[in-house]
Scaffold this active site. Structure first.
Site, short mmCIF file in Angstrom:
data_model
loop_
_atom_site.label_atom_id
_atom_site.label_comp_id
_atom_site.label_asym_id
_atom_site.label_seq_id
_atom_site.Cartn_x
_atom_site.Cartn_y
_atom_site.Cartn_z
N GLY A 99 0.83 -1.19 0.00
CA GLY A 99 0.00 0.00 0.00
C GLY A 99 0.87 1.25 0.00
N GLN A 116 2.99 9.87 1.22
CA GLN A 116 4.28 9.18 1.19
C GLN A 116 5.10 9.53 -0.05
OE1 GLN A 116 2.32 5.18 2.25
NE2 GLN A 116 4.35 5.08 3.20
N CYS A 141 5.95 -0.05 7.17
CA CYS A 141 5.55 1.11 6.36
C CYS A 141 6.71 1.49 5.45
CB CYS A 141 5.20 2.26 7.29
SG CYS A 141 4.66 3.74 6.42
N LEU A 142 6.41 1.78 4.19
CA LEU A 142 7.49 2.13 3.24
C LEU A 142 8.18 3.43 3.62
CD1 LEU A 142 5.91 1.10 -0.19
CD2 LEU A 142 7.50 -0.19 1.24
N HIS A 148 -4.51 1.44 7.81
CA HIS A 148 -3.13 1.97 7.84
C HIS A 148 -3.00 3.13 6.85
CE1 HIS A 148 1.42 1.30 7.96
NE2 HIS A 148 1.26 2.08 6.90
N GLU A 149 -3.53 2.93 5.64
CA GLU A 149 -3.38 3.96 4.59
C GLU A 149 -4.27 5.18 4.87
OE1 GLU A 149 -0.89 3.66 2.74
OE2 GLU A 149 -0.53 1.54 3.13
N HIS A 205 -2.58 7.41 7.18
CA HIS A 205 -1.58 8.26 6.51
C HIS A 205 -2.20 9.58 6.05
CE1 HIS A 205 2.24 6.23 6.21
NE2 HIS A 205 1.71 5.11 5.76
NI NI Z 1 2.57 3.20 5.66
#
Ligand code: NI
Length: 193
Positions: free
Chosen positions: A43, A48, A90-91, A132-133, A136
């Site tokens: 995701g 991000q 998380c990226l 989670h997204e 963000h």
């Molecule tokens: Ni993340």
């Protein structure tokens, strides 16, 4: 376009709803999928990649096939009651993993990339990924949702990210916070409500 890392200020930006979906936005989404695959994530939210759009992309399939690509624009979620605890990463905080408590099931309302409404009841990994997204988009990271003992376990890693960001800021001339914010606001004035 690249994935920004903690503690980049855009990760703390609360995104406003998108008001238009155009060819530029579709290109941005295609690039987000590309970056997400490159980083082997499932995701990726617009914050991000340093953008203030209220959207995120997901692909939970092993094969990363195009049919499994999901885009959620202006998502609104209502959470179920039954809690569940699973490890998340998380990226934007690569290499850090920790157990996060979230409801197992949710309902999500959103728009897809064609502007068509999405209404779905989700469970399991999909429900967790959407939560989670969506976090963000509100400037919330999974590390904000850890219990105190787990928080302590990841603190050294987070401090390391903070030092790296400071160093990058000096070396690579990452602009100051207010310049970053002004750029986000400029994009918002065209694309967001
Ligand atoms: Ni993340």
């Amino acid at each position: 376009m690249k994935i920004v890392e903690y503690p980049h200020p855009t990760l703390r930006h609360q995104s406003k709803p998108l008001k238009k979906i155009d060819a530029d936005l579709r290109r941005t989404v295609a690039e987000m999928f590309h970056l997400m695959y490159e980083a082997e994530g499932i995701g990726l939210a617009a914050n991000q990649v340093d953008l203030p759009y209220r959207l995120f992309v997901l692909n939970l399939s092993e094969e990363r096939t195009q049919e499994d690509e999901m885009v959620f624009i202006n998502p609104v979620i209502s959470r179920g009651k039954e809690p569940d605890e699973k490890e998340e990463g998380c990226l934007s905080i690569p290499g850090v993993y920790a157990s996060v408590r979230r409801p197992t099931s949710i309902h999500v309302s959103a728009l897809d990339l064609r502007g068509h409404p999405i209404e779905a009841d989700c469970r399991g990994l999909l429900a967790r990924a959407i939560q989670h997204e969506t976090d963000h988009l509100d400037g919330i990271l999974f590390i904000d949702r850890l219990v105190e003992t787990t928080q302590k376990e990841v603190q050294d890693d987070l401090d390391r990210f903070k030092r790296k960001f400071q160093q990058d800021r000096e070396e690579k001339n990452i602009p100051p916070d207010d310049t970053i914010l002004r750029r986000l606001e400029e994009i918002e004035s065209t694309y967001c409500r």
